[in-house]
Design an enzyme around this catalytic site. Structure first.
Site, PDB file in Angstrom:
ATOM      1  N   HIS A 139      -2.398   7.378  -4.558  1.00 42.48           N
ATOM      2  CA  HIS A 139      -2.568   6.231  -3.666  1.00 42.48           C
ATOM      3  C   HIS A 139      -2.663   4.981  -4.525  1.00 42.48           C
ATOM      4  O   HIS A 139      -3.255   4.995  -5.606  1.00 42.48           O
ATOM      5  CB  HIS A 139      -3.842   6.391  -2.835  1.00 42.48           C
ATOM      6  N   HIS A 157      -6.087   8.033 -16.440  1.00 43.83           N
ATOM      7  CA  HIS A 157      -7.132   7.077 -16.801  1.00 43.83           C
ATOM      8  C   HIS A 157      -6.784   6.288 -18.063  1.00 43.83           C
ATOM      9  O   HIS A 157      -7.164   5.115 -18.178  1.00 43.83           O
ATOM     10  CB  HIS A 157      -8.474   7.803 -16.967  1.00 43.83           C
ATOM     11  N   HIS A 191       2.352  12.128  -0.662  1.00 46.12           N
ATOM     12  CA  HIS A 191       1.872  13.489  -0.426  1.00 46.12           C
ATOM     13  C   HIS A 191       2.948  14.480  -0.884  1.00 46.12           C
ATOM     14  O   HIS A 191       3.893  14.759  -0.149  1.00 46.12           O
ATOM     15  CB  HIS A 191       1.584  13.714   1.057  1.00 46.12           C
ATOM     16  N   GLY A 225      -5.919  -5.939  14.749  1.00 46.69           N
ATOM     17  CA  GLY A 225      -4.748  -5.834  15.609  1.00 46.69           C
ATOM     18  C   GLY A 225      -3.474  -5.594  14.847  1.00 46.69           C
ATOM     19  O   GLY A 225      -2.396  -6.021  15.268  1.00 46.69           O
ATOM     20  N   GLY A 226      -3.578  -4.905  13.719  1.00 45.24           N
ATOM     21  CA  GLY A 226      -2.409  -4.627  12.887  1.00 45.24           C
ATOM     22  C   GLY A 226      -1.473  -3.624  13.525  1.00 45.24           C
ATOM     23  O   GLY A 226      -1.722  -3.103  14.614  1.00 45.24           O
ATOM     24  N   ARG A 227      -0.394  -3.338  12.821  1.00 47.52           N
ATOM     25  CA  ARG A 227       0.635  -2.426  13.331  1.00 47.52           C
ATOM     26  C   ARG A 227       0.181  -0.986  13.097  1.00 47.52           C
ATOM     27  O   ARG A 227       0.211  -0.480  11.977  1.00 47.52           O
ATOM     28  CB  ARG A 227       1.961  -2.694  12.623  1.00 47.52           C
ATOM     29  N   SER A 277       0.853  -1.186   0.000  1.00 47.49           N
ATOM     30  CA  SER A 277       0.000   0.000   0.000  1.00 47.49           C
ATOM     31  C   SER A 277       0.886   1.232   0.000  1.00 47.49           C
ATOM     32  O   SER A 277       1.909   1.266   0.694  1.00 47.49           O
ATOM     33  CB  SER A 277      -0.909   0.005   1.236  1.00 47.49           C
TER      34      SER A 277
END
Length: 308
Positions: A114, A153, A104, A266-268, A100
């Site tokens: 993104h 696009h 910015h 419960g990810g980081r 991911s």
């Protein structure tokens, strides 16, 4: 299935290096992507186990902040965000592997980008695992240029058409609908591609589409960065960029499935929230002046057919 997951992991870790290297080539000061490798302890109290590598750049003249984060995690039970529309998966163990990124830029004339590419396997420890891919990329301009959106696009359509001519219109529409702030009645940007639950073809066919799509991100974004990064801007332009970044924050914290999944499972947390912009502002009941550059943005970011 483990071999296929590892193949996708190898692809993503190489893609991470390719993207960070390409972006660094446009940076004009000493800012570099810093690698933060992490591993969840394999203990009974951990809901989520696994490892990853978050690569972060901060304080650049071109890229004010950016994150390109890889993770491979597994858990004994899918969280509610992953089973809301697929109740048959409730209670199943899972493996999730993905990359991911959010970039910015400092210059308000360079859009935020993104991208996300991932695979989920539910019941990987059973005889009949259920797999699917998800991902896409989208563009959020602050002072938009029509030719940039068309290029973005067109790149997306070209890669989709190579695999399935129904993909681009379907995934473009999905992207427009997904990156929508319901409470503001606003779209986040000019869209791109978004897909989830992708398993309509064989594993290899889906794998090839997703990897081609992921490789096309740089083709879509780098020419825009190169074209816009040296445009002069005023404090007024910067202030509007910070105001619109507030919308980015709202979407990520309220609607984004990846953020919600990561927090529920419960990810980081440090990696999950690393996509937040370095600065953002909110103004009470602010409205752009009629006929201003800022007002035009709100007409521009509505869904449209960018490829005539």
């Amino acid at each position: 299935m483990q071999e296929k997951i590892s193949k996708f992991e190898d692809f993503l870790t190489q893609l991470q290096q390719n993207i960070t290297t390409a972006l660094e080539q446009h940076e004009t000061n000493a800012a570099k992507f810093i690698s933060d490798k992490w591993q969840k302890p394999d203990t009974p109290d951990q809901k989520l186990k696994g490892y990853g590598n978050s690569m972060i750049i901060e304080g650049g003249e071109i890229f004010e902040k950016g994150v390109v984060a890889f993770s491979r995690v597994h858990g004994s039970e899918l969280p509610p965000s992953a089973t809301a529309k697929r109740q048959e998966l409730a209670g199943k163990s899972f493996i999730a592997t993905g990359l991911s990124l959010v970039i910015h830029p400092r210059n308000p004339f360079v859009p935020t980008s993104h991208a996300n590419f991932r695979i989920f396997i539910a019941g990987a420890d059973t005889d009949n695992p259920i797999w699917w891919f998800g991902g896409g990329f989208d563009l959020t301009p602050y002072y938009p240029f029509e030719e940039d959106a068309i290029h973005w696009h067109q790149t997306a359509k070209n890669i989709c058409d190579k695999h399935d001519k129904t993909y681009y219109p379907k995934f473009k529409k999905w992207c427009d609908e997904y990156f929508y702030l319901k409470h503001r009645n606003e779209y986040r940007g000019v869209g791109g591609l978004f897909f989830d639950d992708l398993n309509d073809k064989s594993f290899d066919e889906c794998f090839n589409f997703v990897t081609d799509c992921a490789n096309s991100y740089l083709d879509a974004y780098i020419p825009i960065v190169a074209q816009r990064k040296n445009i002069e801007y005023s404090q007024k332009h910067k202030d509007f960029q910070l105001y619109r970044r507030g919308r980015y924050v709202e979407f990520n914290l309220v609607f984004d499935r990846g953020t919600i999944f990561g927090l529920q499972s419960g990810g980081r947390t440090e990696s999950i929230l690393s996509s937040m912009p370095p600065m953002a502002t909110w103004k009470y009941n602010w409205q752009p002046e009629l006929g201003s550059e800022e007002e035009k943005v709100y007409q521009y970011i509505k869904p449209r057919d960018w490829i005539k």
